[in-house]
Structure formats: structure tokens, C-alpha cells
Motif scaffolding. Structure first.
Motif, mmCIF file in Angstrom:
data_model
loop_
_atom_site.group_PDB
_atom_site.id
_atom_site.type_symbol
_atom_site.label_atom_id
_atom_site.label_comp_id
_atom_site.label_asym_id
_atom_site.label_seq_id
_atom_site.Cartn_x
_atom_site.Cartn_y
_atom_site.Cartn_z
ATOM 1 N N ALA A 146 -53.549 28.920 -7.606
ATOM 2 C CA ALA A 146 -54.157 27.871 -6.787
ATOM 3 C C ALA A 146 -53.358 26.603 -6.971
ATOM 4 C CB ALA A 146 -55.610 27.644 -7.207
ATOM 5 N N ILE A 147 -53.280 25.815 -5.917
ATOM 6 C CA ILE A 147 -52.552 24.551 -6.013
ATOM 7 C C ILE A 147 -53.360 23.446 -5.350
ATOM 8 C CG2 ILE A 147 -50.189 25.421 -6.211
ATOM 9 C CD1 ILE A 147 -49.890 25.170 -3.240
ATOM 10 N N GLU A 148 -53.063 22.225 -5.810
ATOM 11 C CA GLU A 148 -53.689 21.050 -5.221
ATOM 12 C C GLU A 148 -52.619 19.971 -5.221
ATOM 13 O OE1 GLU A 148 -57.354 20.164 -7.261
ATOM 14 O OE2 GLU A 148 -57.242 18.071 -6.618
ATOM 15 N N THR A 149 -52.417 19.306 -4.081
ATOM 16 C CA THR A 149 -51.460 18.199 -4.027
ATOM 17 C C THR A 149 -52.189 16.966 -3.530
ATOM 18 O OG1 THR A 149 -50.760 18.872 -1.818
ATOM 19 C CG2 THR A 149 -49.436 19.662 -3.656
ATOM 20 N N ASP A 150 -51.657 15.783 -3.902
ATOM 21 C CA ASP A 150 -52.406 14.568 -3.554
ATOM 22 C C ASP A 150 -52.146 14.132 -2.117
ATOM 23 O OD1 ASP A 150 -49.937 13.280 -3.588
ATOM 24 O OD2 ASP A 150 -50.736 11.520 -4.601
ATOM 25 N N GLY A 151 -50.993 14.564 -1.543
ATOM 26 C CA GLY A 151 -50.719 14.270 -0.145
ATOM 27 C C GLY A 151 -50.516 12.804 0.166
ATOM 28 N N LYS A 152 -50.331 11.977 -0.882
ATOM 29 C CA LYS A 152 -50.216 10.534 -0.624
ATOM 30 C C LYS A 152 -48.784 10.020 -0.751
ATOM 31 C CE LYS A 152 -54.548 9.754 -2.830
ATOM 32 N NZ LYS A 152 -54.734 9.497 -4.226
ATOM 33 N N ASP A 153 -47.840 10.913 -1.008
ATOM 34 C CA ASP A 153 -46.439 10.512 -1.154
ATOM 35 C C ASP A 153 -46.233 9.487 -2.263
ATOM 36 O OD1 ASP A 153 -45.667 12.216 0.869
ATOM 37 O OD2 ASP A 153 -45.955 10.695 2.412
ATOM 38 N N ALA A 154 -47.052 9.548 -3.299
ATOM 39 C CA ALA A 154 -46.871 8.634 -4.431
ATOM 40 C C ALA A 154 -45.576 8.977 -5.153
ATOM 41 C CB ALA A 154 -48.053 8.749 -5.387
ATOM 42 N N ALA A 155 -44.990 7.997 -5.837
ATOM 43 C CA ALA A 155 -43.724 8.218 -6.547
ATOM 44 C C ALA A 155 -43.956 9.056 -7.800
ATOM 45 C CB ALA A 155 -43.108 6.878 -6.927
ATOM 46 N N PRO A 156 -43.014 9.942 -8.120
ATOM 47 C CA PRO A 156 -43.151 10.756 -9.341
ATOM 48 C C PRO A 156 -42.716 9.979 -10.582
ATOM 49 C CG PRO A 156 -41.104 11.304 -8.249
ATOM 50 C CD PRO A 156 -41.788 10.276 -7.370
ATOM 51 N N LEU A 157 -43.249 10.387 -11.738
ATOM 52 C CA LEU A 157 -42.720 9.904 -13.019
ATOM 53 C C LEU A 157 -41.489 10.734 -13.356
ATOM 54 C CD1 LEU A 157 -43.050 8.052 -15.485
ATOM 55 C CD2 LEU A 157 -44.460 9.848 -16.529
ATOM 56 N N LEU A 158 -40.414 10.071 -13.723
ATOM 57 C CA LEU A 158 -39.173 10.762 -14.080
ATOM 58 C C LEU A 158 -38.830 10.518 -15.545
ATOM 59 C CD1 LEU A 158 -36.925 9.890 -10.988
ATOM 60 C CD2 LEU A 158 -38.436 11.848 -11.314
ATOM 61 N N TYR A 159 -38.020 11.405 -16.111
ATOM 62 C CA TYR A 159 -37.542 11.258 -17.490
ATOM 63 C C TYR A 159 -36.043 11.521 -17.485
ATOM 64 C CZ TYR A 159 -38.017 11.325 -22.573
ATOM 65 O OH TYR A 159 -37.942 11.026 -23.911
ATOM 66 N N TRP A 160 -35.294 10.563 -17.999
ATOM 67 C CA TRP A 160 -33.832 10.650 -17.947
ATOM 68 C C TRP A 160 -33.231 9.916 -19.143
ATOM 69 C CZ3 TRP A 160 -30.056 6.717 -16.335
ATOM 70 C CH2 TRP A 160 -28.757 7.263 -16.137
ATOM 71 N N ARG A 161 -32.411 10.588 -19.882
ATOM 72 C CA ARG A 161 -31.731 10.026 -21.048
ATOM 73 C C ARG A 161 -32.707 9.324 -21.990
ATOM 74 N NH1 ARG A 161 -26.197 7.129 -19.532
ATOM 75 N NH2 ARG A 161 -25.936 7.424 -21.763
ATOM 76 N N GLY A 162 -33.836 10.012 -22.244
ATOM 77 C CA GLY A 162 -34.788 9.521 -23.236
ATOM 78 C C GLY A 162 -35.661 8.377 -22.783
ATOM 79 N N ALA A 163 -35.661 8.079 -21.477
ATOM 80 C CA ALA A 163 -36.487 6.968 -20.991
ATOM 81 C C ALA A 163 -37.170 7.365 -19.684
ATOM 82 C CB ALA A 163 -35.626 5.728 -20.778
ATOM 83 N N TYR A 164 -38.281 6.684 -19.413
ATOM 84 C CA TYR A 164 -39.002 6.952 -18.172
ATOM 85 C C TYR A 164 -38.400 6.149 -17.028
ATOM 86 C CZ TYR A 164 -42.524 9.048 -21.169
ATOM 87 O OH TYR A 164 -43.162 9.845 -22.072
#
Ligand code: FMN
Length: 170
Positions: A146-164
Motif C-alpha cells: 500500500a502507498i500514500e503520497t501527499d500530492g502537494k509537491d513539497a520539497a524533499p529532505l536531502l542528505y549529502w556529504r554529512g549534511a542536510y
């Protein structure tokens, strides 16, 4: 000596962590239910789409993860994909063991009983399909039911080189 027999260049854990840290990822909270019936969860970025038919994802868990133990016992888990404003949840669920605080973390059980966190970009409800050793980690393959998506096109949280980070940030 064949090429296969030749020793590979040794790489330290720090070098490996630094190099693989250049691979930007999203951030998820993988949740399940512990043997005591209480919710558990861990921050996880080693999460990958594996198969479309059937729909499979994989999660790489540190063997010491208490969430991994709960996932094995409960046989199900939810991959909660974090939005940019949810960085505090990433920090909360990156605390070792059951130290992660559920007070104030709004959630509700999905069909498998595992918690779906409020405000996430997507929640993928999985049962454990397979489990494969991977060095000091364990690769858990989940079948998505089952899946659920928010459908609001909100920005994702990213992780890169030890930082958000987030999309659009310099
Ligand atoms: C951004 C980020 C990504 C992480 N990704 C993973 C991961 O993919 N797999 C993992 O086992 N631990 C990962 N961790 C570390 C766990 O969240 C941490 O060890 C946690 O305390 C484990 O909790 P548990 O023992 O209750 O499951 C990550 C931590 C952070 C901050």
C-alpha cells in the motif's frame, strides 16, 4: 596470480564514508512494531527501489539496529519519505536504540500495523519478502502492499556529504 587473486587497494572506513557521502540521497524513517507492541523507527537513507513487478524496495540496516530486530519479528515495516521541514524527525530517529522519542511524533497505524508518520511525502507499506547479509548490514527486501503520497509537491529532505539540504539550496 590472476587478476582476481590480486589484493585490492585497502580503503579505510573514513575514506569510504567520505566518498559514498558524495552520493546525495533522500531521507526516510523506517518504522515497525516492537515485540512489546510499541512503535519503533530508524532514520535510513540506504533505501532503494528494487523492482516494479512485483513492487519491491530494499533497506540496508545496520545489524545492531533495534528497528531491524523489530522488522524481522513483526515481518512488516513502513518507509516514510521525509519532507524538507522534517529534519528534526531525522535527528530524532537517528538516536541509537529505543532512545527515539515518539512523544509529539504524530502517526497512525497502516494496514500492517506499522506507524505512518504524519506530513511525510510518501509512505510505502511493506511486508518482509527476503533478507540478505551485506557485510555489517542486512539488506531487507520489502514487498510494497500500500502507498500514500501527499500530492502537494513539497520539497524533499536531502542528505549529502554529512549534511542536510533540500532542492534549490546552494
Ligand atoms: C541521514 C541518516 C541516514 C541514515 N541511514 C541509515 C541507514 O540507511 N541504515 C541504518 O542502519 N542506519 C542509518 N542511519 C543511522 C541510524 O538511524 C541510527 O544508527 C539509529 O540510531 C538506529 O536506531 P535503532 O537501533 O533504534 O534502529 C542513518 C542516520 C542518518 C542521520
Amino acid at each position: 596470480m590472476t587478476a582476481l587473486d590480486e589484493p585490492t587497494a585497502e580503503v579505510t572506513a573514513a575514506e569510504f564514508r567520505d566518498a559514498i557521502g558524495h552520493f546525495a540521497t533522500g531521507v526516510t524513517i523506517v518504522t515497525s512494531i516492537g515485540a512489546d507492541g510499541e512503535p519503533v523507527g530508524t532514520t535510513a537513507s540506504a533505501v532503494t527501489s528494487l523492482s516494479l513487478d512485483p513492487p519491491l524496495v530494499l533497506v540496508c540496516f545496520d545489524r545492531a539496529s533495534l528497528t531491524l530486530h523489530a522488522v524481522r519479528t513483526h515481518g512488516a515495516f513502513v518507509v516514510n519519505v521525509l519532507a524538507a521541514p522534517q529534519r528534526h524527525l531525522s535527528a530524532n530517529f537517528a538516536r541509537r536504540g529505543l532512545a527515539a522519542a515518539w512523544d509529539g511524533v504524530r502517526h497512525r497505524p497502516g494496514p500492517t500495523g506499522s506507524p505512518r508518520l504524519d506530513g511525510v511525502l510518501a509512505a510505502l507499506e511493506c511486508t518482509v519478502e527476503d533478507s540478505i547479509p551485506g557485510g555489517d548490514h542486512e539488506i531487507v527486501v520489502g514487498r510494497v502492499h500500500a502507498i500514500e503520497t501527499d500530492g502537494k509537491d513539497a520539497a524533499p529532505l536531502l542528505y549529502w556529504r554529512g549534511a542536510y539540504g533540500s532542492l534549490g539550496e546552494a
